[in-house]
Design an enzyme around this catalytic site. Structure first.
Site, PDB file in Angstrom:
ATOM      1  N   GLU A 126      -2.762  -8.555   3.362  1.00 42.47           N
ATOM      2  CA  GLU A 126      -3.163  -9.031   4.699  1.00 42.47           C
ATOM      3  C   GLU A 126      -4.666  -8.883   4.929  1.00 42.47           C
ATOM      4  OE1 GLU A 126      -1.747  -6.277   3.974  1.00 42.47           O
ATOM      5  OE2 GLU A 126      -2.336  -4.645   5.318  1.00 42.47           O
ATOM      6  N   HIS A 186      -3.964  -4.587  -0.140  1.00 43.87           N
ATOM      7  CA  HIS A 186      -3.553  -5.094   1.169  1.00 43.87           C
ATOM      8  C   HIS A 186      -3.609  -6.619   1.155  1.00 43.87           C
ATOM      9  CE1 HIS A 186      -3.225  -1.405   3.552  1.00 43.87           C
ATOM     10  NE2 HIS A 186      -4.159  -0.926   2.748  1.00 43.87           N
ATOM     11  N   CYS A 196       0.845  -1.204   0.000  1.00 45.94           N
ATOM     12  CA  CYS A 196       0.000   0.000   0.000  1.00 45.94           C
ATOM     13  C   CYS A 196       0.874   1.246   0.000  1.00 45.94           C
ATOM     14  CB  CYS A 196      -0.995  -0.019   1.158  1.00 45.94           C
ATOM     15  SG  CYS A 196      -2.318   1.192   0.939  1.00 45.94           S
TER      16      CYS A 196
END
Lengths: 208, 254
Positions: free
Chosen positions: A184, A182, A80
């Site tokens: 994650e 992202h 990001c």
């Protein structure tokens, strides 16, 4: 295999640690230049604004070690804002110099279009370069939250999404990798990105 | 392809447990937030919203711990709120692993809390939550606070604009008229909101059948549709819903 996450006080690094832990990667949070230079792989996280992130990195004197690590061929993954930092500069809050590891600039997503800014949600990746990093995201949706995007040469854009403009979602230049989304927060698809990065790091360790 | 429209199950949490329980997908423990969140991730939900209805401080602490546990094994956007009254409350929830915090009554009482939250964590992390009810004599959508029990002087459309001006990056708007009816979302409310704000809008209240989702996306132009019971009791299966919406031409992550 030692992977470090550069801790410059940015946003929520704990979700990055949790996702990496879930796929069996233990990563050490560090702001120590020696750790960065001796790591097998480096993750640059990031939520927030480009300028304040660069200010922090400069305060902690982390720019040089990261650039040296890049030169040494250590795999680096920026996520990001961490991806945007890899470029030459950004126009967010005036002109700010970045890491200069991938040629290009970071600019605001165009306003006054039907597309809302920030781009917040799941978008579909168009993979243009097939490799270990993009094998798991081909045509898959990943989760984005950002108001700025990278402008760079096509040869560095491994995957992109359509948001009125072409937004590079995964960029690669040699050992330098950036994900605008992202991983994650992108479910199983995102976890594959962490695994792919681990594979890259392992390959690099094995070859040296 | 454009950005996918989001399907968002909402969970009521009390003392760290999902209340009422979830009756699908063979859960071992129907109130365990981790198990439920995982099941929803596997079903293809695009985001989860946790509404804390604990009335005690201890209940809040348990919710923070719950978010910590959920975000350790579930990798999708998580939004949480309910009873958040100060910056420290926002910080605790984000630190525990949530991506966004929604503010409702506290924002009405203290709009600067939105600004403070947005300055520290970014606008993308602060969701303005509004409970709105059509007031026929006044001809406005009226804002209610305290879980929909207390009317305010605020016009929901004006308040929406104010919240965005203060830095809210998204709005979660519940129609109290539609909520619980299963008669469909209040499409008119979302059309009106879309005329005044540019941030993503999450529609809430009224989902009963697949057609309701089609309408709120196609006619209400919202970015996300939240629902609770139709998902919890498996009246609508998320994979089937998403396939149907996709076939209608609505961008969906499948």
């Amino acid at each position: 295999m030692s992977i470090v996450i550069v801790d410059y006080g940015a946003g929520n690094v704990r979700n990055v640690i949790k996702a990496m832990a879930y796929v069996g990667l233990s990563a050490k949070l560090t702001q120590n230049p020696t750790d960065i230079l001796s790591a097998d792989g480096i993750v640059i996280p990031g939520v927030g604004a480009f300028k304040s992130a660069m200010d922090q990195i400069n305060d902690y004197q982390l720019l040089k070690p990261i650039q040296q690590a890049a030169k040494k061929g250590i795999p680096i993954l920026g996520v990001c804002l961490g991806m945007q930092l890899l470029f030459d500069s950004s126009t967010e809050f005036g002109q700010t110099t970045g890491f200069g590891l991938i040629p290009g600039t970071v600019e605001q997503l165009p306003k006054n279009t039907p597309f809302k800014v920030p781009q917040m949600g799941w978008n579909q990746n168009n993979v243009s370069i097939n490799n270990v990093m993009t094998s798991g995201i081909k045509d898959e949706y990943t989760y984005f939250v950002h108001s700025y995007y990278a402008k760079t040469e096509a040869k560095y854009i491994a995957a992109s999404v359509d948001y009125g403009v072409i937004v590079p979602s995964l960029v690669i230049k040699d050992n330098i990798i950036g994900a605008q989304f992202h991983p994650e927060k992108s479910g199983d698809v995102g976890l594959r990105v962490w695994q792919a990065f681990a594979t890259l790091v392992q390959e690099k360790v094995a070859s040296s | 392809m454009a950005l996918a429209k989001r399907i968002v199950p909402a969970l009521d949490v009390k003392n760290g447990r999902v209340v009422k329980g979830i009756n699908f997908l063979n859960l071992q423990d129907v109130g365990d937030p981790v198990e439920i969140a995982k099941a929803y991730q596997d079903a293809g939900a695009d985001e989860l919203v946790f509404l804390d209805i604990s009335a005690t401080l201890e209940g809040r602490t348990t919710m923070i711990d719950m978010i910590e546990r959920v975000s350790s094994v579930v990798f999708m956007p998580l939004t949480a709120g309910g009873g958040v009254t100060d910056l420290n409350g926002i910080r605790q929830i984000i630190k525990a692993g949530a991506d966004k915090v929604f503010l409702n009554s506290a924002a009405v009482k203290q709009p600067k809390l939105i600004l403070q939250g947005a300055e520290v964590f970014g606008s993308q992390a602060i969701v303005g939550a509004i409970d709105a009810k059509w007031d026929e004599p006044a001809g406005i959508y009226r804002v209610y606070i305290a879980g929909g029990t207390k009317p305010t002087d605020l016009n929901a459309l004006t308040w929406a604009q104010t919240m965005v001006d203060y830095g809210a990056g998204e709005l979660l708007v519940t129609s109290m008229d539609a909520d619980g009816t299963k008669d469909g979302y209040d499409v008119k409310l979302y059309q009106a909101l879309n005329d005044v704000v540019k941030v993503p809008i999450v529609a809430s209240g009224g989902a009963g059948k697949i057609q309701d989702f089609t309408e709120v996306f196609q006619d209400g132009h919202v970015d996300a549709a939240l629902a609770a019971s139709v998902f919890h009791y498996n009246e609508i299966a998320i994979p089937f819903l998403k396939q149907q919406l996709y076939d209608e031409g609505i961008p969906m992550r499948r």
